[in-house]
Design a protein around this motif. Structure first.
Motif: not given
Lengths: 408, 408
Positions: B360-373
């Protein structure tokens, strides 16, 4: 599984085990159920302060109803609220130094501590881990664990050579860092960096920022910290993206200069509004809203309004700026169109308007009318009232949306 | 009252009525309890799409854990999500025309309808009452009651003289009005006003806006609607505060002109980023991020990046712009400093990065890595990974914060 399904399932399990709920137990169980918390999202919840009686109401902005009243919060003059990262808990800062953690889902007081003798609000860190309170007496800032309210750190705000401690004002969360605040007595701005060790914040001090900073705000992007000055004209501004540039004085022509008017009520700077790259702020003592271009930090307009502005707040989309006023104009609210820079509506929601809060995406605004003992909800498209709620001398209104926003 | 207290109380009432929970019932009751939803706030929840298996995970961004997996959502290629006003429900738009309402608190599928043959996302109205889906087949927009998913209105998107129906793209919520969207086949932008009668939206059509609008966005203040054009250079822009001015062409020099490159993956315009009065957008097919001043609507910079950008997203405070890429650079992410306009970090979170979502306030970001599941969570201050979660070929990530923001 909803609450009803859950209890039905328990009843079935009990029946399967050869037991029957008796005629006495069943109504009692039903009553316990009615008292049990409802499974609900927290994105449309909020708090209304009932200042005179030390209570808060938990409200729902979708149904426009009151869900619960929580009492025992002490002196709620000038109370303000921040929310936990999950939107479940409200941290209420009372004037008596009380810090109360209210559970919006159960409608109960989760914990309350008295952390100072005289306090004036607080903030919650970007990651939601720390709640900070700014104090008048004994001064300084105290930082607490948001989950437990256990103390984490104290920043004494000492200044000068004789060990005085300054009143602290304008406390705000600074993304990536921690907190930023102003020292009223010392004329300084401090940045407290909690990133390395929250228990021992690294403090950077900016001295001689101006006389008597009395409140402050951080822009919605967390970049600029501004402290309003009471002891001289102008504002002190720190660019947190380039702190090495130090504090600059902006709008030196703004303020009480010219022909000072009596100030009936100090404006609240937390209410300053950003819209379309411009900052709208209340002129101290003057019947004007000032408009500042945030690229040049120059004043670009003054808008005449009905009285001395107290809160100047942008609707979340920035198209309108809503303004309330000090006595004797405090039963009116005016709306400024940010495109034409003109007052387009003058509303009379009720007696002694103390605060306004927009719903998350701004289709409505809730307005507290203290002396009418009600909160009135207006449609921001039609500017007509939608409904009202009874409240005991309501003052501040705060919605959980603040949890996800910088500077709230 | 928490869940445990509530059940203890029920047990007491049952005992008071002369009944005893037997040895068989007690463990069953305990198990029912463990399956019962936990009372929690929804402000830190979200959804991760597991595209290949038609499932979503419900995740918590405070604890960085997965709370539940919900299956049976159909074809989730290109799936996108909007949230109910209270943050409790996720509306998942599938490529197969499915619209699924997922309850984040119980981790269950609340309702699912198949509303079209081929769909490409949707939006939720400012007040949270209406969910709208944009369709490729049969084209047009369908509007549903957010509570029940019952149909409210259909906008056929007919154009020309032979009754064709256009594919609809770039659907966005427009504050105070309803929805705005672009017609790929017709080259038009339509504004649907639901304020008078949601069942019969008043549609204003803007024709000849440019060839093949392929996606669109609304700026975070809800003022400007922009549609990217695939069939020609430039963007179509409508100022919703001054719609009487009509649609203007901006950045006519932008796009596939010059020496067109093969386009490996169309950029997603919903990811366009606003920071400090500038808009950052992916150049189609070029290894560049374009920077546009939103006061003049002129291009002010081009930033060279590692590959063809897909999502260009501002951290909530606007200080950083995060970019992912099309094949063959899709295992990297780059970070642009919005102050210096330079790439400051090149990260390799994992194989085939498909999406990013900031807390919400940007201290972290979630990143999806499809081929690493897996989904990897990065600290945006240190740019180091904090943790990772297992997920089955994850694609889109969506957090409830979107419920309170315009244009999400």
């Amino acid at each position: 599984m909803d609450r009803r399904t859950f209890v039905n399932r328990i009843s079935q399990r009990v029946a399967l085990a050869g037991l029957t709920l008796g005629a006495v137990a069943a109504p009692q169980m039903a009553q316990a159920l009615d008292n049990a918390p409802v499974l609900r999202g927290t994105g449309d919840l909020g708090i209304v302060i009932e200042r005179a009686v030390g209570k808060v109401q938990v409200v729902n902005t979708s149904t426009r109803t009151s869900l619960a009243t929580v009492s025992g919060l002490g002196d709620l003059s000038h109370a303000s609220v921040v929310f936990s990262r999950d939107g479940r808990f409200a941290y209420v800062f009372g004037r008596d130094g009380g810090l109360s953690k209210v559970d919006l889902l159960t409608g109960t007081l989760n914990k309350r501590i008295v952390q100072a003798g005289n306090s004036i609000g607080g903030a919650i860190s970007q990651d939601g881990r720390f709640v900070a309170a700014q104090n008048y007496q004994p001064g300084g800032v105290r930082i607490f664990d948001a989950a437990t309210l256990e103390p984490v750190a104290t920043i004494a705000a000492s200044y000068g050579t004789t060990g005085q401690t300054s009143k602290v004002v304008g406390l705000a969360d600074a993304p990536g860092v921690g907190f930023v605040f102003a020292l009223f007595d010392a004329g300084e701005i401090w940045v407290a960096d909690l990133s390395a060790n929250p228990a021992q914040p690294r403090v950077t001090r900016y001295a001689n920022v101006g006389k008597q900073p009395y409140d402050g705000l951080i822009t919605p992007d967390g970049r600029y910290y501004l402290a309003g000055l009471f002891g001289e004209d102008g504002l002190a501004m720190l660019d947190l993206w380039q702190p090495e540039r130090g504090v600059q004085k902006v709008l030196a022509g703004y303020g009480r200069g010219e022909e000072p008017l009596p100030v009936f009520k100090m404006p609240h700077l937390r209410g300053w509004a950003m819209a379309d790259g411009r900052l709208y702020l209340p002129a101290i003592g003057r019947h004007e809203v000032l408009v500042v271009d945030t690229r040049s930090w120059q004043e670009v307009a003054r808008i005449a309004v009905k009285g001395q502005p107290v809160f100047v707040m942008a609707r979340p989309d920035g198209r309108e700026i809503w303004v309330n006023f000090a006595h004797p104009d405090n039963s009116h609210v005016q709306v400024i169109d940010s495109l034409s820079q003109k007052v387009t509506h003058t509303l009379a929601p009720g007696k002694v308007v103390l605060h306004m809060e927009f719903t998350p995406r701004g289709e409505a605004v809730w307005i507290s009318c203290r002396d009418d003992n009600k909160v009135v909800v207006f449609d921001t498209r039609t500017h007509q009232p939608l409904s009202s709620l009874a409240a005991d001398a309501p003052s501040g209104i705060f919605f959980t949306t603040r949890a996800a926003r910088i500077g709230f």
